[in-house]
Structure formats: structure tokens, C-alpha cells
Design a protein around this motif. Structure first.
Motif, mmCIF file in Angstrom:
data_model
loop_
_atom_site.group_PDB
_atom_site.id
_atom_site.type_symbol
_atom_site.label_atom_id
_atom_site.label_comp_id
_atom_site.label_asym_id
_atom_site.label_seq_id
_atom_site.Cartn_x
_atom_site.Cartn_y
_atom_site.Cartn_z
ATOM 1 N N THR A 113 0.860 -1.180 0.000
ATOM 2 C CA THR A 113 0.000 0.000 0.000
ATOM 3 C C THR A 113 0.905 1.242 0.000
ATOM 4 N N ASP A 116 2.972 2.021 3.317
ATOM 5 C CA ASP A 116 3.941 1.074 3.872
ATOM 6 C C ASP A 116 5.331 1.691 4.031
ATOM 7 N N ARG A 140 -4.188 -10.613 -5.420
ATOM 8 C CA ARG A 140 -4.389 -9.992 -4.102
ATOM 9 C C ARG A 140 -4.140 -8.483 -4.156
ATOM 10 N N TYR A 144 -6.802 -5.205 -3.347
ATOM 11 C CA TYR A 144 -6.580 -3.958 -2.608
ATOM 12 C C TYR A 144 -6.994 -2.746 -3.439
ATOM 13 N N ASN A 148 -9.813 0.067 -2.587
ATOM 14 C CA ASN A 148 -9.430 1.474 -2.529
ATOM 15 C C ASN A 148 -10.302 2.333 -3.436
ATOM 16 N N TRP A 154 -14.127 -0.648 4.341
ATOM 17 C CA TRP A 154 -13.385 -1.911 4.310
ATOM 18 C C TRP A 154 -12.160 -1.851 5.218
ATOM 19 N N THR A 155 -11.693 -3.031 5.639
ATOM 20 C CA THR A 155 -10.407 -3.173 6.315
ATOM 21 C C THR A 155 -9.753 -4.448 5.789
ATOM 22 N N LEU A 156 -8.547 -4.316 5.249
ATOM 23 C CA LEU A 156 -7.777 -5.455 4.750
ATOM 24 C C LEU A 156 -6.717 -5.784 5.801
ATOM 25 N N ARG A 158 -3.615 -7.647 7.240
ATOM 26 C CA ARG A 158 -2.437 -8.348 6.713
ATOM 27 C C ARG A 158 -1.717 -9.105 7.825
ATOM 28 N N LYS A 204 -8.298 1.006 5.662
ATOM 29 C CA LYS A 204 -6.861 0.861 5.889
ATOM 30 C C LYS A 204 -6.473 -0.610 5.891
ATOM 31 N N SER A 205 -5.160 -0.874 5.889
ATOM 32 C CA SER A 205 -4.644 -2.244 5.798
ATOM 33 C C SER A 205 -3.633 -2.514 6.910
#
Length: 211
Positions: A113, A116, A140, A144, A148, A154-156, A158, A204-205
């Protein structure tokens, strides 16, 4: 919370079973999408099973109808069509149709993302995935991007290496890097259910790992 129904994908998998049990523990009703319901062993009156595949739009419509949120721990099966992005396309469209706002899903640390700041260790793990499983990585990453570009909450989540145990450890949560090497399936389930309710990491992720 028995009147609050949650749509679950991947609930028949190793991590998904912990998620199902945690949702039941919290008092939610569950609609569960399963390709082989006969192999599912959790028995509870608060579970409704929909037989179908996550890449089938009609199955997703049946699953999400009447639900307030969607949680997915769906994984990629070897030799099968890419599932993450196709499922998410159907889910996002159906969420809009039924006015469902919340979507929490699981991914590996290899997703990138713009926020990061991955350490050398996490970058090496990401690059290993890109080299050895390029199609899964691409699928994958596309997931994302689809999230976005959407308007949903949403929440991804990891995660690093998953240990399939009921161990509950203190977590490290970061939007920039994965500092730990492993996490228990119990911790993942607890975090995903709490995040579904609290929306602390909306759109957010977060990386989560055990201390």
C-alpha cells in the motif's frame, strides 16, 4: 446480537473456523458460504449455510442478502481460478445493492500500500511471494486496488505465518510494517470481529502479529 447477521466467506477453512466460533461467541448470526457443506463440522442454530462458490455472483447475492457486514478469510486453492479479486468484485457490487457498509478481509504481508514502510525482512518476504506466486500476488494486489476505488467501509488485515491454535497473545498493530513472524488463528479471529464492530482501521490495511 442474534438479529445481526454476518456474511462469512472462507468459514470452512483452517482460519475461518476460528472466525466462525468467535462470531458465535459474540452472539452474531452467520450466513456461511461453503462449497462442500457436508465437510463442515460446526453445529449451531445461528448458522445458515449457503452452498456455492465465491467466484459466482449469484452465490454472493444469496449470501449477502439480509446481512449487515461481510467477513472473508478466503484463500487461494492450488490450480483453481484466482478467487480474491473476483469474489471482491461481486461482494462490492452486492454490498451496494443491499446497502451493506462493512467488509473485513484477510491477506498476507505481501500486499503493498502507499502507506507502507516495510523493513528489509518484510520486503524480502513480499518479493519472494511476487517471484514464486506471481498470479496470486497480482490477484491480491488487485483486490486492494478494488477496495481502494470503492466507497465501502473496508479493512484489509495483513498477517504473517499463521499458527492454527487457540493461543491468545498480545498483538503488534502497524499500518507500515509487520514486525512479528507469526500470529495465531485465534488472534486473527478476535481482531477481525472486533474490527468489524469498531471500524478503527476503516479503509486501511493494518499488519497484525504476535509479540
Amino acid at each position: 446480537m442474534k438479529n445481526i447477521k454476518i456474511a462469512v466467506l472462507g468459514g470452512g477453512g483452517k482460519t475461518g473456523k476460528y472466525l466462525v466460533n468467535q462470531l458465535l461467541k459474540q452472539g452474531f448470526s452467520i450466513k456461511l458460504l461453503l462449497r462442500t457443506p457436508e465437510n463442515f463440522t460446526i453445529q449451531n442454530s445461528q448458522i445458515e449455510i449457503i452452498k456455492g462458490d465465491a467466484i459466482d455472483a449469484n452465490a454472493i447475492r444469496l449470501l449477502l442478502k439480509g446481512c449487515r457486514a461481510v467477513i472473508s478469510t478466503i484463500g487461494q486453492r492450488p490450480g483453481e481460478p484466482m478467487v480474491a479479486s473476483r469474489a471482491t468484485i461481486h461482494i462490492l457490487k452486492t454490498m451496494q445493492k443491499y446497502n451493506i457498509k462493512r467488509y473485513v478481509l484477510l491477506a498476507g504481508i505481501n500486499i503493498d500500500t502507499p502507506f507502507d514502510n516495510k523493513s528489509e525482512k518484510t520486503t524480502l518476504a513480499t518479493n519472494w511471494m511476487k517471484t514464486n506466486y506471481p498470479e496470486i500476488q497480482k490477484d491480491r494486489q488487485l483486490t486492494y486496488d478494488l477496495l481502494n476505488d470503492s466507497v465501502v467501509d473496508w479493512t484489509l488485515v495483513r498477517v504473517p505465518f499463521i499458527e492454527f491454535s487457540d493461543v491468545s497473545s498480545e498483538l503488534v498493530i502497524s499500518l507500515e510494517d509487520c514486525t512479528g513472524d507469526k500470529i495465531s488463528a485465534r488472534n486473527i479471529a478476535d481482531f477481525m470481529v472486533k474490527e468489524m464492530m469498531d471500524s478503527e482501521f476503516s479503509r486501511k490495511s493494518p499488519f497484525i502479529s504476535s509479540i
